[in-house]
Scaffold this motif. Structure first.
Motif, PDB file in Angstrom:
ATOM      1  N   UNK A 126       0.703  -1.003  -0.005  1.00  0.00           N
ATOM      2  CA  UNK A 126       0.039  -0.176   0.072  1.00  0.00           C
ATOM      3  C   UNK A 126       0.810   1.297  -0.151  1.00  0.00           C
ATOM      4  N   UNK A 127       1.958   1.115   0.929  1.00  0.00           N
ATOM      5  CA  UNK A 127       2.949   2.544   0.613  1.00  0.00           C
ATOM      6  C   UNK A 127       3.435   2.501  -0.602  1.00  0.00           C
ATOM      7  N   UNK A 128       3.925   1.612  -1.019  1.00  0.00           N
ATOM      8  CA  UNK A 128       4.439   1.993  -2.837  1.00  0.00           C
ATOM      9  C   UNK A 128       3.435   2.289  -3.692  1.00  0.00           C
ATOM     10  N   UNK A 129       2.399   1.747  -3.590  1.00  0.00           N
ATOM     11  CA  UNK A 129       1.010   2.197  -4.287  1.00  0.00           C
ATOM     12  C   UNK A 129       0.802   3.813  -4.445  1.00  0.00           C
ATOM     13  N   UNK A 130       0.618   4.102  -2.982  1.00  0.00           N
ATOM     14  CA  UNK A 130       0.194   5.540  -2.802  1.00  0.00           C
ATOM     15  C   UNK A 130       1.714   6.536  -3.032  1.00  0.00           C
ATOM     16  N   UNK A 131       2.560   6.180  -2.843  1.00  0.00           N
ATOM     17  CA  UNK A 131       3.978   6.940  -3.059  1.00  0.00           C
ATOM     18  C   UNK A 131       4.297   7.135  -4.551  1.00  0.00           C
ATOM     19  N   UNK A 132       3.477   6.551  -5.260  1.00  0.00           N
ATOM     20  CA  UNK A 132       3.544   6.809  -6.782  1.00  0.00           C
ATOM     21  C   UNK A 132       2.512   7.556  -7.228  1.00  0.00           C
ATOM     22  N   UNK A 133       1.519   8.287  -6.391  1.00  0.00           N
ATOM     23  CA  UNK A 133       0.800   9.425  -6.995  1.00  0.00           C
ATOM     24  C   UNK A 133       1.584  10.564  -7.345  1.00  0.00           C
ATOM     25  N   UNK A 134       1.158  11.277  -8.627  1.00  0.00           N
ATOM     26  CA  UNK A 134       1.531  12.280  -9.231  1.00  0.00           C
ATOM     27  C   UNK A 134       0.928  13.268  -8.599  1.00  0.00           C
ATOM     28  N   UNK A 135       2.007  14.372  -8.043  1.00  0.00           N
ATOM     29  CA  UNK A 135       1.645  15.456  -7.349  1.00  0.00           C
ATOM     30  C   UNK A 135       2.051  16.945  -8.071  1.00  0.00           C
ATOM     31  N   UNK A 136       2.880  16.700  -9.044  1.00  0.00           N
ATOM     32  CA  UNK A 136       3.338  17.846  -9.698  1.00  0.00           C
ATOM     33  C   UNK A 136       4.349  17.286 -10.887  1.00  0.00           C
ATOM     34  N   UNK A 137       5.296  18.269 -11.288  1.00  0.00           N
ATOM     35  CA  UNK A 137       6.180  18.077 -12.320  1.00  0.00           C
ATOM     36  C   UNK A 137       7.564  18.624 -11.795  1.00  0.00           C
ATOM     37  N   UNK A 138       8.609  17.988 -12.605  1.00  0.00           N
ATOM     38  CA  UNK A 138       9.980  18.583 -12.328  1.00  0.00           C
ATOM     39  C   UNK A 138      10.828  18.295 -13.566  1.00  0.00           C
ATOM     40  N   UNK A 139      11.847  19.298 -13.489  1.00  0.00           N
ATOM     41  CA  UNK A 139      12.595  19.421 -14.579  1.00  0.00           C
ATOM     42  C   UNK A 139      13.949  19.696 -14.131  1.00  0.00           C
ATOM     43  N   UNK A 140      14.846  19.535 -14.777  1.00  0.00           N
ATOM     44  CA  UNK A 140      16.349  20.052 -14.468  1.00  0.00           C
ATOM     45  C   UNK A 140      16.475  21.590 -14.240  1.00  0.00           C
ATOM     46  N   UNK A 141      17.390  22.084 -13.576  1.00  0.00           N
ATOM     47  CA  UNK A 141      17.267  23.415 -13.412  1.00  0.00           C
ATOM     48  C   UNK A 141      17.839  24.113 -14.464  1.00  0.00           C
ATOM     49  N   UNK A 142      18.731  23.530 -15.426  1.00  0.00           N
ATOM     50  CA  UNK A 142      19.293  24.178 -16.531  1.00  0.00           C
ATOM     51  C   UNK A 142      18.230  24.152 -17.777  1.00  0.00           C
ATOM     52  N   UNK A 143      16.959  23.657 -17.688  1.00  0.00           N
ATOM     53  CA  UNK A 143      15.690  23.659 -18.640  1.00  0.00           C
ATOM     54  C   UNK A 143      14.659  24.730 -17.921  1.00  0.00           C
ATOM     55  N   UNK A 144      14.997  25.063 -16.679  1.00  0.00           N
ATOM     56  CA  UNK A 144      13.944  25.787 -16.263  1.00  0.00           C
ATOM     57  C   UNK A 144      13.516  27.075 -17.060  1.00  0.00           C
ATOM     58  N   UNK A 145      14.507  27.996 -17.251  1.00  0.00           N
ATOM     59  CA  UNK A 145      14.018  29.088 -18.002  1.00  0.00           C
ATOM     60  C   UNK A 145      13.245  28.708 -19.390  1.00  0.00           C
ATOM     61  N   UNK A 146      14.067  27.908 -20.092  1.00  0.00           N
ATOM     62  CA  UNK A 146      13.265  27.559 -21.330  1.00  0.00           C
ATOM     63  C   UNK A 146      11.765  26.888 -21.305  1.00  0.00           C
ATOM     64  N   UNK A 147      11.705  26.242 -20.094  1.00  0.00           N
ATOM     65  CA  UNK A 147      10.326  25.681 -19.940  1.00  0.00           C
ATOM     66  C   UNK A 147       9.424  26.626 -19.560  1.00  0.00           C
ATOM     67  N   UNK A 148       9.821  27.658 -18.552  1.00  0.00           N
ATOM     68  CA  UNK A 148       8.769  28.648 -18.018  1.00  0.00           C
ATOM     69  C   UNK A 148       8.489  29.513 -19.421  1.00  0.00           C
TER      70      UNK A 148
END
Length: 158
Positions: free
Chosen positions: A126-148
């Motif tokens: 159950x722990x593993x199942x719930x820990x996989x819930x998506x709550x947001x997005x992430x990306x590398x810091x060097x891509x931040x400006x281009x993504x924004x």
């Protein structure tokens, strides 16, 4: 959330400019037919959850959550992560009272990895199942400006 079959809707970030689809993250203005953006990946509850220890018993494998887990966190955790852990402790976990933890241990292992902790035990599946819930997005810091910039350009194009 715990014990139900309904999952919350998949999230969006940057005020809805980047949306999670079944196959990955896309900029909202590119939703029709474009491939997911490979620079953007899922941020799951597990990314921010405390590193609770696993415990192996004759009944199975559990994640052991100390009674005062929320007080003893070294850094704050997102509200989504806190809510899932609190709900697990409240509704699902097997509670190990302090007096029982001491009795079970017999005073042999008061400190260290084998010491029993008063708190909660959650089945690892159950722990593993719930820990996989998506709550947001992430990306590398060097891509931040281009993504924004690309997300903002999509809003300007509307």
């Amino acid at each position: 959330m715990v014990g139900t079959n309904s999952k919350p809707p998949l999230p969006s970030v940057l005020d809805g400019a980047i949306v999670r689809h079944s196959d990955g993250w896309r900029f909202k203005h590119q939703s029709g037919g474009s491939a997911p953006d490979a620079r953007i990946s899922d941020l799951t509850i597990a990314h921010n959850a405390p590193d609770f220890r696993p415990v192996w018993t004759s009944q199975g494998t559990f994640i052991e959550i100390p009674t005062r887990w929320a007080v003893n966190l070294p850094v704050p955790i997102p509200k989504e992560t806190y809510a899932v852990i609190a709900e697990l402790c409240d509704q699902v976990a097997f509670r190990v009272p302090e007096r029982l933890a001491v009795k079970l241990d017999g005073g042999k292992h008061p400190i260290g990895p084998r010491a029993l902790t008063s708190g909660f035990r959650v089945p690892i599946e159950l722990w593993r199942l719930l820990m996989g819930d998506v709550i947001g997005a992430q990306w590398a810091s060097f891509d931040h400006r281009r993504i924004v910039d690309e997300a903002l350009a999509g809003w300007d194009a509307k």
